[in-house]
Design a protein around this motif. Structure first.
Motif, PDB file in Angstrom:
ATOM      1  N   LEU A   1       3.817 -62.568  98.482  1.00  0.00           N
ATOM      2  CA  LEU A   1       4.523 -61.945  99.599  1.00  0.00           C
ATOM      3  C   LEU A   1       6.021 -61.977  99.308  1.00  0.00           C
ATOM      4  N   TYR A   2       6.510 -60.937  98.657  1.00  0.00           N
ATOM      5  CA  TYR A   2       7.909 -60.864  98.244  1.00  0.00           C
ATOM      6  C   TYR A   2       8.511 -59.555  98.717  1.00  0.00           C
ATOM      7  N   PRO A   3       9.845 -59.439  98.813  1.00  0.00           N
ATOM      8  CA  PRO A   3      10.852 -60.469  98.577  1.00  0.00           C
ATOM      9  C   PRO A   3      10.973 -61.408  99.768  1.00  0.00           C
ATOM     10  N   LEU A   4      11.621 -62.531  99.513  1.00  0.00           N
ATOM     11  CA  LEU A   4      11.885 -63.554 100.514  1.00  0.00           C
ATOM     12  C   LEU A   4      13.370 -63.911 100.478  1.00  0.00           C
ATOM     13  N   PRO A   5      13.884 -64.456 101.573  1.00  0.00           N
ATOM     14  CA  PRO A   5      15.272 -64.926 101.484  1.00  0.00           C
ATOM     15  C   PRO A   5      15.346 -66.165 100.605  1.00  0.00           C
ATOM     16  N   ALA A   6      16.329 -66.222  99.739  1.00  0.00           N
ATOM     17  CA  ALA A   6      16.597 -67.444  98.980  1.00  0.00           C
ATOM     18  C   ALA A   6      17.651 -68.194  99.768  1.00  0.00           C
ATOM     19  N   VAL A   7      17.285 -69.330 100.341  1.00  0.00           N
ATOM     20  CA  VAL A   7      18.232 -70.060 101.187  1.00  0.00           C
ATOM     21  C   VAL A   7      18.519 -71.436 100.603  1.00  0.00           C
ATOM     22  N   MET A   8      19.699 -71.940 100.925  1.00  0.00           N
ATOM     23  CA  MET A   8      20.026 -73.322 100.575  1.00  0.00           C
ATOM     24  C   MET A   8      19.897 -74.144 101.853  1.00  0.00           C
TER      25      MET A   8
ATOM     26  N   TYR B   1      23.998 -86.615 101.945  1.00  0.00           N
ATOM     27  CA  TYR B   1      23.982 -85.150 102.010  1.00  0.00           C
ATOM     28  C   TYR B   1      23.325 -84.573 100.758  1.00  0.00           C
ATOM     29  N   ASN B   2      22.499 -83.576 100.954  1.00  0.00           N
ATOM     30  CA  ASN B   2      21.842 -82.933  99.818  1.00  0.00           C
ATOM     31  C   ASN B   2      21.577 -81.473 100.142  1.00  0.00           C
ATOM     32  N   ILE B   3      21.312 -80.707  99.099  1.00  0.00           N
ATOM     33  CA  ILE B   3      20.972 -79.284  99.226  1.00  0.00           C
ATOM     34  C   ILE B   3      19.709 -79.036  98.413  1.00  0.00           C
ATOM     35  N   ILE B   4      18.769 -78.331  99.015  1.00  0.00           N
ATOM     36  CA  ILE B   4      17.578 -77.896  98.296  1.00  0.00           C
ATOM     37  C   ILE B   4      17.453 -76.383  98.477  1.00  0.00           C
ATOM     38  N   THR B   5      17.143 -75.688  97.404  1.00  0.00           N
ATOM     39  CA  THR B   5      16.927 -74.245  97.494  1.00  0.00           C
ATOM     40  C   THR B   5      15.469 -73.996  97.856  1.00  0.00           C
ATOM     41  N   VAL B   6      15.259 -73.125  98.838  1.00  0.00           N
ATOM     42  CA  VAL B   6      13.922 -72.858  99.365  1.00  0.00           C
ATOM     43  C   VAL B   6      13.722 -71.354  99.491  1.00  0.00           C
ATOM     44  N   ALA B   7      12.557 -70.879  99.071  1.00  0.00           N
ATOM     45  CA  ALA B   7      12.187 -69.491  99.335  1.00  0.00           C
ATOM     46  C   ALA B   7      11.029 -69.433 100.336  1.00  0.00           C
ATOM     47  N   TRP B   8      10.306 -70.543 100.487  1.00  0.00           N
ATOM     48  CA  TRP B   8       9.217 -70.581 101.461  1.00  0.00           C
ATOM     49  C   TRP B   8       9.831 -70.908 102.819  1.00  0.00           C
ATOM     50  N   THR B   9      10.300 -69.867 103.485  1.00  0.00           N
ATOM     51  CA  THR B   9      10.975 -70.020 104.769  1.00  0.00           C
ATOM     52  C   THR B   9      10.809 -68.757 105.591  1.00  0.00           C
ATOM     53  N   GLY B  10      10.951 -68.889 106.893  1.00  0.00           N
ATOM     54  CA  GLY B  10      10.848 -67.703 107.732  1.00  0.00           C
ATOM     55  C   GLY B  10      10.887 -68.018 109.208  1.00  0.00           C
TER      56      GLY B  10
ATOM     57  N   MET C   1      12.380 -70.381 116.627  1.00  0.00           N
ATOM     58  CA  MET C   1      11.814 -71.381 115.720  1.00  0.00           C
ATOM     59  C   MET C   1      11.643 -70.785 114.327  1.00  0.00           C
ATOM     60  N   CYS C   2      11.752 -71.651 113.331  1.00  0.00           N
ATOM     61  CA  CYS C   2      11.562 -71.231 111.951  1.00  0.00           C
ATOM     62  C   CYS C   2      10.880 -72.361 111.196  1.00  0.00           C
ATOM     63  N   TYR C   3      10.668 -72.143 109.924  1.00  0.00           N
ATOM     64  CA  TYR C   3      10.034 -73.178 109.104  1.00  0.00           C
ATOM     65  C   TYR C   3      10.633 -73.169 107.705  1.00  0.00           C
ATOM     66  N   ILE C   4      10.482 -74.295 107.030  1.00  0.00           N
ATOM     67  CA  ILE C   4      10.675 -74.368 105.582  1.00  0.00           C
ATOM     68  C   ILE C   4       9.490 -75.149 105.038  1.00  0.00           C
ATOM     69  N   SER C   5       9.060 -74.830 103.841  1.00  0.00           N
ATOM     70  CA  SER C   5       8.007 -75.593 103.185  1.00  0.00           C
ATOM     71  C   SER C   5       8.599 -76.254 101.942  1.00  0.00           C
ATOM     72  N   VAL C   6       8.379 -77.566 101.822  1.00  0.00           N
ATOM     73  CA  VAL C   6       9.000 -78.366 100.761  1.00  0.00           C
ATOM     74  C   VAL C   6       7.933 -79.240 100.102  1.00  0.00           C
ATOM     75  N   ARG C   7       7.989 -79.337  98.789  1.00  0.00           N
ATOM     76  CA  ARG C   7       7.068 -80.231  98.070  1.00  0.00           C
ATOM     77  C   ARG C   7       7.407 -81.685  98.417  1.00  0.00           C
ATOM     78  N   PRO C   8       6.392 -82.512  98.667  1.00  0.00           N
ATOM     79  CA  PRO C   8       6.645 -83.916  99.033  1.00  0.00           C
ATOM     80  C   PRO C   8       7.418 -84.713  97.987  1.00  0.00           C
ATOM     81  N   ASN C   9       7.361 -84.295  96.714  1.00  0.00           N
ATOM     82  CA  ASN C   9       8.070 -85.055  95.669  1.00  0.00           C
ATOM     83  C   ASN C   9       9.536 -84.668  95.537  1.00  0.00           C
ATOM     84  N   ARG C  10       9.982 -83.693  96.328  1.00  0.00           N
ATOM     85  CA  ARG C  10      11.393 -83.301  96.272  1.00  0.00           C
ATOM     86  C   ARG C  10      12.248 -84.320  97.025  1.00  0.00           C
ATOM     87  N   HIS C  11      13.445 -84.569  96.527  1.00  0.00           N
ATOM     88  CA  HIS C  11      14.345 -85.560  97.101  1.00  0.00           C
ATOM     89  C   HIS C  11      14.659 -85.267  98.569  1.00  0.00           C
TER      90      HIS C  11
END
Length: 196
Positions: free
Chosen positions: A12-19, A29-38, A46-56
């Motif tokens: 399902l593309y394109p998606l926003p590339a967000v920080m 403070y940290n920044i992670i780049t996420v494309a699984w968002t909406g 309301m919105c969501y982000i999906s993040v791998r559990p092993n990410r900082h």
């Protein structure tokens, strides 16, 4: 027209590339780049982000219950990619990418000042899905860069900021507008009026 059958995948593309910025104090403070968002709901917003559990950032967001979705642009493309491949365990991404942490209005997590639009979010639920955990959040405030606001209409002109999109491993600058919401109906009504 022939079509091929592929195994199930995230196509399902394109998606926003967000920080996504997170952390309750400057030391974390940290920044992670996420494309699984909406967006998942309008009222309440309301919105969501999906993040791998092993990410900082995963544990930071889980602990604080807050994050900021920062819209990215063509000018932020390098930093967007870099913040996605480097770990906050090893580097200070704000410092390395010369990004400025700014103050959120409703939460402790910082915004990224260079972003044209920063969406402050409070986590309402965490859903374990498999490779990723989904953080479902309520939008509690939005900060918009005044450079992209049309003060006559009050509209935010994101296209002027040259937003970045992600599609199957590549980043793209969004192109020209081809229509606006409801234009297909309006065009049809105009044609019907002319034909009468």
């Amino acid at each position: 027209m022939a079509k091929q059958h592929w195994k199930p995948g995230t196509m399902l593309y394109p998606l926003p590339a967000v920080m996504v910025s997170c952390g309750a104090n400057p030391e974390e403070y940290n920044i992670i780049t996420v494309a699984w968002t909406g967006t998942i709901c309008s009222d309440p917003a309301m919105c969501y982000i999906s993040v791998r559990p092993n990410r900082h950032s995963h544990d930071i967001i889980k602990k604080t219950g807050e994050f900021v979705i920062n819209i990215t642009t063509k000018d932020l493309a390098f930093a967007t990619d870099w913040c996605g491949v480097k770990s906050g365990k090893d580097v200070n991404k704000f410092e390395e990418m010369h990004l400025t942490p700014g103050e959120s209005k409703e939460i402790s997590a910082p915004i990224i000042m260079e972003s044209p639009l920063s969406i402050e979010c409070k986590v309402k639920n965490i859903v374990e899905l498999g490779s990723h955990d989904m953080f479902i959040a309520e939008v509690v405030n939005v900060q918009a860069d005044e450079r992209f606001i049309d003060f006559k209409t009050g509209k935010f002109l994101l296209s002027k900021a040259r937003p970045l999109a992600y599609s199957h491993g590549f980043y793209y600058e969004l192109g020209k507008m081809v229509g606006s919401f409801g234009y297909s109906v309006m065009k049809k009504k105009t044609k019907e009026k002319r034909s009468k």
